[in-house]
Design a protein around this motif. Structure first.
Motif, mmCIF file in Angstrom:
data_model
loop_
_atom_site.group_PDB
_atom_site.id
_atom_site.type_symbol
_atom_site.label_atom_id
_atom_site.label_comp_id
_atom_site.label_asym_id
_atom_site.label_seq_id
_atom_site.Cartn_x
_atom_site.Cartn_y
_atom_site.Cartn_z
ATOM 1 N N ARG A 71 -8.316 -5.474 -3.865
ATOM 2 C CA ARG A 71 -7.796 -6.758 -3.378
ATOM 3 C C ARG A 71 -7.946 -6.850 -1.863
ATOM 4 O O ARG A 71 -8.013 -5.839 -1.159
ATOM 5 C CB ARG A 71 -6.315 -6.896 -3.743
ATOM 6 C CG ARG A 71 -6.039 -7.096 -5.219
ATOM 7 C CD ARG A 71 -4.544 -7.034 -5.480
ATOM 8 N NE ARG A 71 -3.839 -8.072 -4.748
ATOM 9 C CZ ARG A 71 -2.539 -7.998 -4.460
ATOM 10 N NH1 ARG A 71 -1.841 -6.937 -4.809
ATOM 11 N NH2 ARG A 71 -1.968 -8.990 -3.797
ATOM 12 N N ASP A 72 -7.951 -8.061 -1.374
ATOM 13 C CA ASP A 72 -8.047 -8.302 0.059
ATOM 14 C C ASP A 72 -6.795 -7.762 0.753
ATOM 15 O O ASP A 72 -5.660 -7.983 0.314
ATOM 16 C CB ASP A 72 -8.170 -9.816 0.312
ATOM 17 C CG ASP A 72 -8.244 -10.135 1.784
ATOM 18 O OD1 ASP A 72 -9.325 -9.955 2.359
ATOM 19 O OD2 ASP A 72 -7.214 -10.559 2.334
ATOM 20 N N TYR A 73 -7.015 -7.007 1.854
ATOM 21 C CA TYR A 73 -5.886 -6.389 2.549
ATOM 22 C C TYR A 73 -4.894 -7.421 3.081
ATOM 23 O O TYR A 73 -3.674 -7.207 3.057
ATOM 24 C CB TYR A 73 -6.398 -5.534 3.704
ATOM 25 C CG TYR A 73 -7.066 -4.240 3.264
ATOM 26 C CD1 TYR A 73 -6.584 -3.515 2.179
ATOM 27 C CD2 TYR A 73 -8.174 -3.743 3.943
ATOM 28 C CE1 TYR A 73 -7.179 -2.335 1.776
ATOM 29 C CE2 TYR A 73 -8.782 -2.550 3.547
ATOM 30 C CZ TYR A 73 -8.288 -1.848 2.466
ATOM 31 O OH TYR A 73 -8.877 -0.677 2.070
ATOM 32 N N PHE B 248 2.779 0.411 -3.663
ATOM 33 C CA PHE B 248 3.109 1.008 -2.377
ATOM 34 C C PHE B 248 1.861 1.589 -1.710
ATOM 35 O O PHE B 248 1.617 1.382 -0.516
ATOM 36 C CB PHE B 248 4.165 2.100 -2.559
ATOM 37 C CG PHE B 248 4.367 2.925 -1.331
ATOM 38 C CD1 PHE B 248 5.016 2.408 -0.226
ATOM 39 C CD2 PHE B 248 3.853 4.218 -1.255
ATOM 40 C CE1 PHE B 248 5.181 3.162 0.931
ATOM 41 C CE2 PHE B 248 4.014 4.972 -0.100
ATOM 42 C CZ PHE B 248 4.679 4.443 0.984
ATOM 43 N N LYS B 249 1.052 2.322 -2.497
ATOM 44 C CA LYS B 249 -0.188 2.894 -1.951
ATOM 45 C C LYS B 249 -1.113 1.798 -1.437
ATOM 46 O O LYS B 249 -1.725 1.925 -0.377
ATOM 47 C CB LYS B 249 -0.904 3.706 -3.039
ATOM 48 C CG LYS B 249 -0.206 5.000 -3.430
ATOM 49 C CD LYS B 249 -1.000 5.693 -4.527
ATOM 50 C CE LYS B 249 -0.334 6.989 -4.954
ATOM 51 N NZ LYS B 249 -1.088 7.672 -6.046
ATOM 52 N N GLU B 250 -1.176 0.711 -2.200
ATOM 53 C CA GLU B 250 -2.038 -0.410 -1.833
ATOM 54 C C GLU B 250 -1.578 -1.028 -0.514
ATOM 55 O O GLU B 250 -2.379 -1.308 0.387
ATOM 56 C CB GLU B 250 -1.982 -1.446 -2.965
ATOM 57 C CG GLU B 250 -3.017 -2.537 -2.888
ATOM 58 C CD GLU B 250 -2.923 -3.474 -4.076
ATOM 59 O OE1 GLU B 250 -3.963 -3.768 -4.688
ATOM 60 O OE2 GLU B 250 -1.802 -3.944 -4.388
ATOM 61 N N ALA B 251 -0.257 -1.227 -0.373
ATOM 62 C CA ALA B 251 0.294 -1.816 0.850
ATOM 63 C C ALA B 251 0.099 -0.888 2.038
ATOM 64 O O ALA B 251 -0.240 -1.323 3.149
ATOM 65 C CB ALA B 251 1.780 -2.126 0.655
ATOM 66 N N LYS B 252 0.293 0.422 1.824
ATOM 67 C CA LYS B 252 0.150 1.385 2.923
ATOM 68 C C LYS B 252 -1.293 1.441 3.409
ATOM 69 O O LYS B 252 -1.569 1.475 4.615
ATOM 70 C CB LYS B 252 0.611 2.766 2.473
ATOM 71 C CG LYS B 252 0.655 3.786 3.624
ATOM 72 C CD LYS B 252 1.294 5.076 3.171
ATOM 73 C CE LYS B 252 1.529 5.995 4.366
ATOM 74 N NZ LYS B 252 0.298 6.404 5.046
ATOM 75 N N GLU B 253 -2.231 1.416 2.471
ATOM 76 C CA GLU B 253 -3.648 1.433 2.847
ATOM 77 C C GLU B 253 -4.014 0.183 3.647
ATOM 78 O O GLU B 253 -4.694 0.254 4.680
ATOM 79 C CB GLU B 253 -4.524 1.525 1.595
ATOM 80 C CG GLU B 253 -6.017 1.557 1.914
ATOM 81 C CD GLU B 253 -6.871 1.651 0.662
ATOM 82 O OE1 GLU B 253 -8.046 1.266 0.728
ATOM 83 O OE2 GLU B 253 -6.366 2.110 -0.386
ATOM 84 N N ALA B 254 -3.528 -0.970 3.184
ATOM 85 C CA ALA B 254 -3.810 -2.224 3.884
ATOM 86 C C ALA B 254 -3.224 -2.195 5.291
ATOM 87 O O ALA B 254 -3.879 -2.581 6.271
ATOM 88 C CB ALA B 254 -3.238 -3.408 3.101
#
Length: 380
Positions: free
Chosen positions: A4-6, A47-53
Motif C-alpha cells: 500500500r501507499d505509505y 503496526f509493522k506497515e505503519a512503522k515502515e511507512a
C-alpha cells in the motif's frame, strides 16, 4: 502482493511535514502495537506497515526516492534504499517507538546532536513618510546585537585553549531517560545541549562566545512598500554558536499618516474642498500629487462627493507593474464669516430660484417630495 501507499497507510497528504507524520504514526502505534494487542496477527501486521511507512517518510533521502520511484526506490531487492532505520519493523519495543515520536517534545530527536544553535532573528521597526515609501529610500539604522567575540574567535574558550567533549552526554548534547515504557530525550544538563564544555572560559565573553555590540547598517527600502511589509537582511541578526550561522534581521515597515493623502493598495485618495462658486460655475483647479501639482478641470454644477480620477498618479507596485491612480473627492465648502452685503446677495439669489426649485435644486426637490409622501402615507 503489492504494498500500500505509505502516505495512505499513515493517512496524511503527500506534502505532510515531519510533525504531522509523527502525530499520525503515534496514533496508529498506540492502536496496533503488539504490546497492546497480544496474539493479534492483524494488528501486528498493521503496526509493522505503519512503522515502515513512518521510517521511510521521515528519512529525507528515502522519502525523495519513494516519491520519485515508488516502492522500487526503497526496496533493497530492487536496488532501492531499503526499509526501516532499525531493521525488522516488528522488533521495536513500545519505548523505542515513543522515544522517537516524543523526542521533539522533550528535547530533541533520538540520537541526534543538538550542536551549536543558529543566532536569533532580530526585528527593527522603521517608520517612513508616505513620500519615502512610494519613492523608495536608503536608511541608516543602528541596532544592538550579539556578535562573535574576537578574543576567542567565538569559541568561548580562553585564547590558546579549546572546548572539550562533554563527558556526561559523550558530546551528543542529549541524555536518554527511561520512564516506564517511555524513553524520553532531554537536553544534557551539563553542557546544555552544546556537546562541549568550556573549562577555561574567555575573559571577554565569559565563555559565551558572543558579546553585545551595536552595529550600523544601510538598508535599501524599495519603492512601493506599505505598512506591514518587512525586509529581510540575511545574516544580520545575532551571531550563532561556534560554527552556526547568524540569524536574520527583519525590518518592519510602518508608514506615517499623511496630511493630504490616504493610501489603499496602489491608489491614493484625497479630499478636495472647493468654493460654492467654483462648484456652481466650474473652473480649473490645481491639485497636489506626490510628483507635484497638476491642473484639474472642474465642470459647472459639480456636487459634493464627485470623484475625479487622475490615472497613473498613485503608487507603483513594489514588484513592478502599472501605477495606481489618484482619486480626488470634491467637498463643496459652505461660505462662512459672510458680510451683510454678501448675505443680502445670497438671499437675492435664493429668492430668484424659489419659484422653480425643481430647476435649480432637483435633488432637494425630489427628496422633500419623498419626505412629504412618506408622512402622507403614515396618516392614511
Amino acid at each position: 502482493m503489492s504494498k500500500r501507499d505509505y502516505y495512505e497507510i499513515l493517512g496524511v497528504a503527500k506534502n505532510a511535514e515531519e510533525a504531522e507524520l509523527k502525530k499520525a504514526y503515534k496514533k496508529l502505534a498506540m492502536k496496533y502495537h503488539p504490546d497492546r494487542n497480544p496474539d493479534n496477527k492483524e494488528a501486528e501486521e498493521k503496526f509493522k506497515e505503519a512503522k515502515e511507512a513512518y521510517e521511510i517518510l521521515t528519512d529525507a533521502q528515502k522519502r525523495q526516492a519513494y516519491d520519485q520511484f515508488g516502492h522500487a526506490g526503497v526496496d533493497p531487492s530492487m536496488g532501492g534504499f531499503g526499509g526501516g532505520r532499525g531493521g525488522h519493523a516488528g522488533g521495536a519495543s513500545f519505548s523505542d517507538i515513543f522515544g522517537d515520536v516524543f523526542g521533539d517534545i522533550f528535547g530533541g530527536g533520538r540520537g541526534g546532536q543538538r550542536g551549536p544553535q543558529r543566532g536569533a532573528d532580530l526585528r527593527y521597526n522603521m517608520e517612513l513618510s508616505l513620500e519615502e515609501a512610494v519613492a523608495g529610500v536608503t536608511k541608516s539604522i543602528r541596532i544592538p546585537t550579539l556578535v562573535h567575540c574576537k578574543t576567542c574567535d567565538g569559541s568561548g574558550a580562553k585564547k590558546g585553549t579549546k572546548p572539550s567533549t562533554c563527558s556526561h552526554c559523550g558530546g551528543v548534547g542529549q541524555v536518554r531517560m527511561q520512564q516506564g515504557f517511555f524513553a524520553i530525550q532531554q537536553t544534557c544538563p551539563v553542557c546544555h545541549g552544546a556537546g562541549q564544555v568550556i573549562k577555561d572560559p574567555c575573559g571577554d565573553c565569559h565563555g559565551q562566545g558572543r558579546v553585545e555590540q551595536s552595529k550600523t547598517l544601510s538598508v535599501k527600502i524599495p519603492a512601493g512598500v506599505d505598512t506591514g511589509d518587512r525586509i529581510r537582511l540575511s545574516g544580520e541578526g545575532e551571531a550563532g554558536g561556534p560554527g552556526a550561522p547568524a540569524g536574520d534581521l527583519y525590518v518592519q515597515v510602518h508608514v506615517r499618516e499623511h496630511p493630504i493623502f490616504t493610501r489603499d493598495g496602489d491608489n491614493l485618495y484625497c479630499e478636495m474642498p472647493i468654493s460654492f462658486t467654483a462648484a456652481a460655475l466650474g473652473g480649473e483647479l490645481e491639485v497636489p500629487t506626490l510628483e507635484g501639482r497638476v491642473k484639474l478641470k472642474v465642470p459647472a454644477e459639480t456636487q459634493t462627493g464627485k470623484m475625479f480620477r487622475l490615472r497613473g498618479k498613485g503608487v507603483t507596485p513594489m514588484r513592478g507593474g502599472t501605477p495606481g491612480d489618484l482619486l480626488c473627492r470634491v467637498i463643496v465648502e459652505t461660505p462662512v464669516n459672510l458680510t451683510s452685503r454678501q448675505k443680502e446677495l445670497l438671499r437675492e439669489l435664493d429668492g430668484s430660484m424659489a419659484e422653480t426649485p425643481e430647476k435649480y435644486s432637483p435633488k432637494a426637490k425630489s427628496w422633500f417630495d419623498g419626505v412629504k409622501k412618506f408622512f402622507d402615507d403614515l396618516t392614511r
